[in-house]
Design a protein around this motif. Structure first.
Motif, PDB file in Angstrom:
ATOM      1  N   SER A 158       0.823  -1.209   0.000  1.00 36.43           N
ATOM      2  CA  SER A 158       0.000   0.000   0.000  1.00 36.43           C
ATOM      3  C   SER A 158       0.855   1.256   0.000  1.00 36.43           C
ATOM      4  CB  SER A 158      -0.943   0.002   1.208  1.00 36.43           C
ATOM      5  OG  SER A 158      -1.829  -1.095   1.156  1.00 36.43           O
ATOM      6  N   THR A 159       1.944   1.237   0.778  1.00 32.68           N
ATOM      7  CA  THR A 159       2.850   2.385   0.809  1.00 32.68           C
ATOM      8  C   THR A 159       3.431   2.648  -0.569  1.00 32.68           C
ATOM      9  OG1 THR A 159       3.430   1.981   3.121  1.00 32.68           O
ATOM     10  CG2 THR A 159       4.976   3.291   1.820  1.00 32.68           C
ATOM     11  N   LEU A 160       3.934   1.597  -1.209  1.00 36.46           N
ATOM     12  CA  LEU A 160       4.525   1.748  -2.529  1.00 36.46           C
ATOM     13  C   LEU A 160       3.490   2.211  -3.551  1.00 36.46           C
ATOM     14  CD1 LEU A 160       6.907   1.463  -4.465  1.00 36.46           C
ATOM     15  CD2 LEU A 160       6.347  -0.979  -4.688  1.00 36.46           C
ATOM     16  N   ALA A 161       2.302   1.612  -3.510  1.00 33.75           N
ATOM     17  CA  ALA A 161       1.256   1.983  -4.460  1.00 33.75           C
ATOM     18  C   ALA A 161       0.899   3.455  -4.332  1.00 33.75           C
ATOM     19  CB  ALA A 161       0.015   1.113  -4.241  1.00 33.75           C
ATOM     20  N   GLY A 162       0.731   3.926  -3.105  1.00 33.29           N
ATOM     21  CA  GLY A 162       0.368   5.318  -2.900  1.00 33.29           C
ATOM     22  C   GLY A 162       1.441   6.272  -3.372  1.00 33.29           C
ATOM     23  N   ARG A 163       2.692   5.923  -3.124  1.00 31.58           N
ATOM     24  CA  ARG A 163       3.777   6.811  -3.523  1.00 31.58           C
ATOM     25  C   ARG A 163       3.941   6.846  -5.043  1.00 31.58           C
ATOM     26  NH1 ARG A 163       8.627   6.574   0.927  1.00 31.58           N
ATOM     27  NH2 ARG A 163       7.368   7.368   2.648  1.00 31.58           N
ATOM     28  N   LEU A 164       3.765   5.711  -5.680  1.00 30.32           N
ATOM     29  CA  LEU A 164       3.842   5.704  -7.143  1.00 30.32           C
ATOM     30  C   LEU A 164       2.723   6.554  -7.737  1.00 30.32           C
ATOM     31  CD1 LEU A 164       4.714   1.979  -7.958  1.00 30.32           C
ATOM     32  CD2 LEU A 164       6.205   3.971  -8.205  1.00 30.32           C
TER      33      LEU A 164
END
Length: 276
Positions: free
Chosen positions: A46-52
């Motif tokens: 979720s962290t990676l998805a949001g930052r991308l």
């Protein structure tokens, strides 16, 4: 921000954005890009998805969790197929048709309303809480623990992989249903992913540790939170995902476009990027 979150930003964002740009350049004009992120519970999806999504133009995120069937639908599956299907998470507990309809709307460049699931009530959130996008999206970041997973051979299902399968699914009805769903409807859903990022945990046992950390953080943030799980309960819960998680850890590194090998602290120790 936790150290794990910082590591995700530092180690993966730049390489992922480069691969996304290369893959987009190879797509037909006007085709929206679907970026899949696969990783076990607690791996940082979720962290990676949001930052991308924050760094890409006209982008949004969708979690596989947001496609869960309603509580009533899962209870019906529990009555008619197997009691374990009341527990959300495994293939068969998601509304694949809803996901396919979303992808169809995405590709048709129509306004998009992304569903949201409320885990606090174990049910789909009211439609007023869904995320509306009037302008066409260029990129959808689709994250989930089993995105891209493949079914196992039928013969592999003969033996339970843990005590919970042995005791609660002695005839293999549940695991065969899950595997059949993964072999059929879910492959159509996963086929729309243009580029796959895999966050590889060191082991299945580490996933249990991560889930314990998540539970501890929840209790710290909300001491009055109901139904907090101890380690034994978490191990029992994670047993439902063990077979698919172990299969992903074994075969996804050979298939994903970006592979991040994580340590127990969720730091990326090895990053492999396939040439696009």
């Amino acid at each position: 921000m936790t150290g794990a979150d910082a590591a995700v930003g530092q180690d993966l964002i730049g390489p992922a954005l480069s691969v996304i740009a290369a893959r987009r350049a190879g797509l037909p004009a006007g085709r929206p890009l679907v970026v899949g992120i696969c990783g076990a519970q607690g791996s940082g999806k979720s962290t990676l998805a949001g930052r991308l999504a924050c760094q890409l133009p006209a982008a949004a995120t969708l979690s596989l969790d947001d496609l869960y069937r309603t509580r009533a639908e899962r209870q019906a599956l529990a009555r008619t197929v197997h009691p374990l299907l009341a527990v959300r998470g495994v293939p068969g507990t998601h509304d694949v048709d809803l996901g396919l309809a979303l992808f169809a709307a995405l590709d048709a460049r129509r306004p998009l309303t992304l569903p949201r699931f409320d885990k606090a009530i174990d049910d789909r959130a009211d439609r007023a809480a869904w995320e509306r996008h009037e302008a066409p999206l260029h990129t959808l970041v689709f994250e989930g623990w089993c995105i891209g997973a493949r079914p196992v051979p039928e013969a592999d299902l003969a033996r339970p992989c843990n005590v919970r399968e042995r005791d609660e699914d002695p005839d293999g009805v549940w695991r065969r249903h899950v595997n059949a769903q993964l072999a059929g409807p879910y492959q159509a859903l996963f086929a729309r992913v243009d580029l796959m990022i895999f966050l590889a945990a060191p082991s299945f046992e580490t996933v249990i540790d991560w889930r314990c950390e998540q539970e501890a953080a929840l209790v710290a943030a909300r001491p009055d939170a109901p139904q907090a799980m101890d380690r034994a309960a978490i191990e029992r819960f994670c047993a439902l995902y063990e077979r698919i998680t172990r299969t992903l850890l074994a075969d996804m590194p050979d298939r994903a476009d970006v592979i991040a090998m994580l340590d127990r602290s969720r730091r990326c120790t090895t990053l492999r990027v396939r040439q696009i």
